[in-house]
Scaffold this active site. Structure first.
Site, PDB file in Angstrom:
ATOM      1  N   GLY A 111       0.191   1.397   2.329  1.00 24.19           N
ATOM      2  CA  GLY A 111       0.618   2.744   2.087  1.00 24.19           C
ATOM      3  C   GLY A 111       1.065   3.027   3.362  1.00 24.19           C
ATOM      4  O   GLY A 111       0.486   2.946   4.380  1.00 24.19           O
ATOM      5  N   GLY A 122     -11.638  -1.936  -0.696  1.00 25.33           N
ATOM      6  CA  GLY A 122     -12.065  -1.348  -1.622  1.00 25.33           C
ATOM      7  C   GLY A 122     -12.316  -0.073  -1.948  1.00 25.33           C
ATOM      8  O   GLY A 122     -11.845   0.690  -1.535  1.00 25.33           O
ATOM      9  N   LYS A 171      -4.901  10.945  -1.272  1.00 23.32           N
ATOM     10  CA  LYS A 171      -5.667  10.292  -1.968  1.00 23.32           C
ATOM     11  C   LYS A 171      -6.454   9.783  -0.320  1.00 23.32           C
ATOM     12  O   LYS A 171      -5.710   8.807  -0.238  1.00 23.32           O
ATOM     13  CB  LYS A 171      -5.713   9.053  -3.015  1.00 23.32           C
ATOM     14  CG  LYS A 171      -5.050  10.084  -4.114  1.00 23.32           C
ATOM     15  CD  LYS A 171      -5.274   9.203  -5.883  1.00 23.32           C
ATOM     16  CE  LYS A 171      -4.967  10.049  -6.550  1.00 23.32           C
ATOM     17  NZ  LYS A 171      -6.319  10.328  -7.129  1.00 23.32           N
ATOM     18  N   HIS A 200      -8.765   3.549  -6.052  1.00 23.56           N
ATOM     19  CA  HIS A 200      -8.172   4.520  -6.090  1.00 23.56           C
ATOM     20  C   HIS A 200      -6.248   4.730  -6.259  1.00 23.56           C
ATOM     21  O   HIS A 200      -6.151   3.370  -6.330  1.00 23.56           O
ATOM     22  CB  HIS A 200      -8.634   5.821  -5.194  1.00 23.56           C
ATOM     23  CG  HIS A 200      -7.524   5.497  -3.936  1.00 23.56           C
ATOM     24  ND1 HIS A 200      -6.343   5.357  -3.556  1.00 23.56           N
ATOM     25  CD2 HIS A 200      -8.639   5.700  -2.316  1.00 23.56           C
ATOM     26  CE1 HIS A 200      -6.653   5.718  -2.241  1.00 23.56           C
ATOM     27  NE2 HIS A 200      -7.320   5.966  -1.738  1.00 23.56           N
ATOM     28  N   GLU A 201      -5.827   5.385  -6.620  1.00 22.14           N
ATOM     29  CA  GLU A 201      -4.598   5.911  -7.650  1.00 22.14           C
ATOM     30  C   GLU A 201      -3.708   5.440  -6.479  1.00 22.14           C
ATOM     31  O   GLU A 201      -2.283   4.560  -6.297  1.00 22.14           O
ATOM     32  CB  GLU A 201      -3.968   6.411  -8.233  1.00 22.14           C
ATOM     33  CG  GLU A 201      -5.014   6.928  -9.496  1.00 22.14           C
ATOM     34  CD  GLU A 201      -6.395   7.751  -9.132  1.00 22.14           C
ATOM     35  OE1 GLU A 201      -6.645   8.173  -8.323  1.00 22.14           O
ATOM     36  OE2 GLU A 201      -6.369   8.806 -10.402  1.00 22.14           O
ATOM     37  N   GLY A 202      -3.699   5.594  -4.819  1.00 22.73           N
ATOM     38  CA  GLY A 202      -3.288   4.889  -3.603  1.00 22.73           C
ATOM     39  C   GLY A 202      -3.130   3.007  -3.306  1.00 22.73           C
ATOM     40  O   GLY A 202      -2.083   2.760  -3.686  1.00 22.73           O
ATOM     41  N   HIS A 203      -4.391   2.792  -3.774  1.00 23.99           N
ATOM     42  CA  HIS A 203      -4.068   1.152  -3.874  1.00 23.99           C
ATOM     43  C   HIS A 203      -3.399   0.652  -5.033  1.00 23.99           C
ATOM     44  O   HIS A 203      -2.946  -0.503  -4.969  1.00 23.99           O
ATOM     45  CB  HIS A 203      -5.476   1.091  -3.891  1.00 23.99           C
ATOM     46  CG  HIS A 203      -6.743   1.112  -2.289  1.00 23.99           C
ATOM     47  ND1 HIS A 203      -7.574   1.752  -2.790  1.00 23.99           N
ATOM     48  CD2 HIS A 203      -6.688   1.111  -1.404  1.00 23.99           C
ATOM     49  CE1 HIS A 203      -7.968   2.385  -1.412  1.00 23.99           C
ATOM     50  NE2 HIS A 203      -7.442   1.849  -0.675  1.00 23.99           N
ATOM     51  N   LYS A 234       0.240   6.154   3.675  1.00 23.85           N
ATOM     52  CA  LYS A 234      -0.817   6.995   4.051  1.00 23.85           C
ATOM     53  C   LYS A 234      -1.386   6.555   5.903  1.00 23.85           C
ATOM     54  O   LYS A 234      -1.474   7.345   6.235  1.00 23.85           O
ATOM     55  CB  LYS A 234      -2.052   6.570   3.231  1.00 23.85           C
ATOM     56  CG  LYS A 234      -2.642   6.965   3.709  1.00 23.85           C
ATOM     57  CD  LYS A 234      -3.579   8.574   3.451  1.00 23.85           C
ATOM     58  CE  LYS A 234      -4.666   9.124   3.586  1.00 23.85           C
ATOM     59  NZ  LYS A 234      -5.968   7.376   3.933  1.00 23.85           N
ATOM     60  N   ASP A 235      -1.600   5.560   6.578  1.00 29.40           N
ATOM     61  CA  ASP A 235      -1.420   4.701   7.235  1.00 29.40           C
ATOM     62  C   ASP A 235      -0.048   4.509   8.052  1.00 29.40           C
ATOM     63  O   ASP A 235       0.170   3.157   8.120  1.00 29.40           O
ATOM     64  CB  ASP A 235      -2.208   3.637   7.063  1.00 29.40           C
ATOM     65  CG  ASP A 235      -3.612   4.735   6.717  1.00 29.40           C
ATOM     66  OD1 ASP A 235      -4.801   4.516   7.057  1.00 29.40           O
ATOM     67  OD2 ASP A 235      -4.124   3.864   5.309  1.00 29.40           O
TER      68      ASP A 235
END
Ligand code: AMP
Length: 281
Positions: free
Chosen positions: A147, A31, A184, A34-37, A149-150
């Site tokens: 993502g 939750g 992000k 943001h734009e990543g999700h 990102k992780d």
């Protein structure tokens, strides 16, 4: 779009879709979207007939002294973002729905969880694997979106799905960044103005490392030393790790060769941020 906190509601909905021959994409999140999700949900909507988003701050992936209580939450804003991005159903359970008081079964992907974030957060990936496994059993998606990102999480989930023969395609998605480069993250909200500026050191170091490898510098020692030096020059930054590993196995490598992941975790004040890049050499 619908929202429910009940496992049974998700099962009924997904069964209804399946009976019509519709495909299901799934985006697990904690939750504060943001734009990543959003990029994950948009991709899932483009590749599947129906999209389920889970919105659940998973307590068992937080260590005892971590930010579980203060983790940001805003379900109303999340609903708007999900609807606009093309989600059909949000699963937003309370912790008691996911974890019985005597909950006692865990999933662990051992070797891929050992390095990087696994070192400073020893129970984190066990919590991630367990909740994602549960969510997969609840949603039964065709595809699930994660993502880069992780990046270690992505490798851990791929390993779990392979090892446990889960019939789900795992789709990795690129890192979405702010205009100035900062990746992000829901945790960026913890940063004050000064820290927000200092946090740029992560993406700067990542871009610098990528540039070095593109220019033919392959020794991990050389690349990582330069990156560490850059981060250490920022007074508000404290390095947790700066490492080069194989992006699939998350084993340390001494030379950039194959599918290379360079990952950093840095404390900016009391906020721990991560960033990375993956390059095929
Ligand atoms: P979280 O809510 O932080 O657990 O993240 C949920 C999913 O969104 C994970 O698969 C993350 O990797 C992904 N995600 C988070 N931030 C970004 C980003 N900046 N770019 C792309 N994906 C992201």
């Amino acid at each position: 779009m619908e929202i429910t906190g009940l496992i049974e509601d998700v099962r009924v909905k997904v069964k209804e879709w399946r009976s019509k021959g519709l495909s299901v994409g799934f985006v697990p999140t904690m939750g504060f979207l943001h734009e990543g999700h959003e990029s994950l949900i948009v991709k899932a909507a483009a590749e599947n007939d129906k999209v389920v988003v889970s919105d659940f701050v998973n307590p068992i992936q937080f260590g005892v002294n971590e930010d579980l209580a203060s983790y940001p939450r805003d379900i109303e804003a999340d609903k708007r973002l999900c609807e606009a991005a093309g989600a059909d159903l949000i699963f937003h359970p309370i912790p008691e729905t996911m974890y019985a008081p005597d909950f006692s079964t865990f999933v662990e992907a051992q070797h891929v969880s050992a390095e990087l974030c696994g070192k400073s957060r020893p129970t984190h990936f066990r919590g991630v694997c367990t909740v994602v496994c549960k969510l997969f059993h609840i949603v039964m998606p065709d595809r699930a979106y994660f993502g880069q990102k992780d990046a270690q999480q992505l490798a851990v989930i791929r390993r779990m799905v392979r090892d446990l023969d889960m019939d789900i395609e795992i789709v990795g998605c690129p890192i979405i960044r702010e205009a100035d480069g900062l990746a992000k993250s829901s945790r960026n909200t913890y940063l004050n103005e000064e820290e927000r500026q200092a946090a740029l050191v992560l993406s700067k170091a990542v871009f610098y490392g990528e540039e070095m490898i593109k220019n033919g510098i392959v020794e991990a020692d050389t690349v990582l030393t330069e990156m560490r030096r850059m981060i250490e020059a920022e007074p508000l930054a404290k390095i947790d790790y700066v490492e080069m590993v194989n992006a699939d196995s998350i084993e340390k490598i001494e030379k950039a060769e194959g599918n290379v992941l360079i990952a950093v975790a840095v404390w900016i004040g009391t906020t721990r941020l991560i960033d990375n890049f993956i390059i095929e050499v």
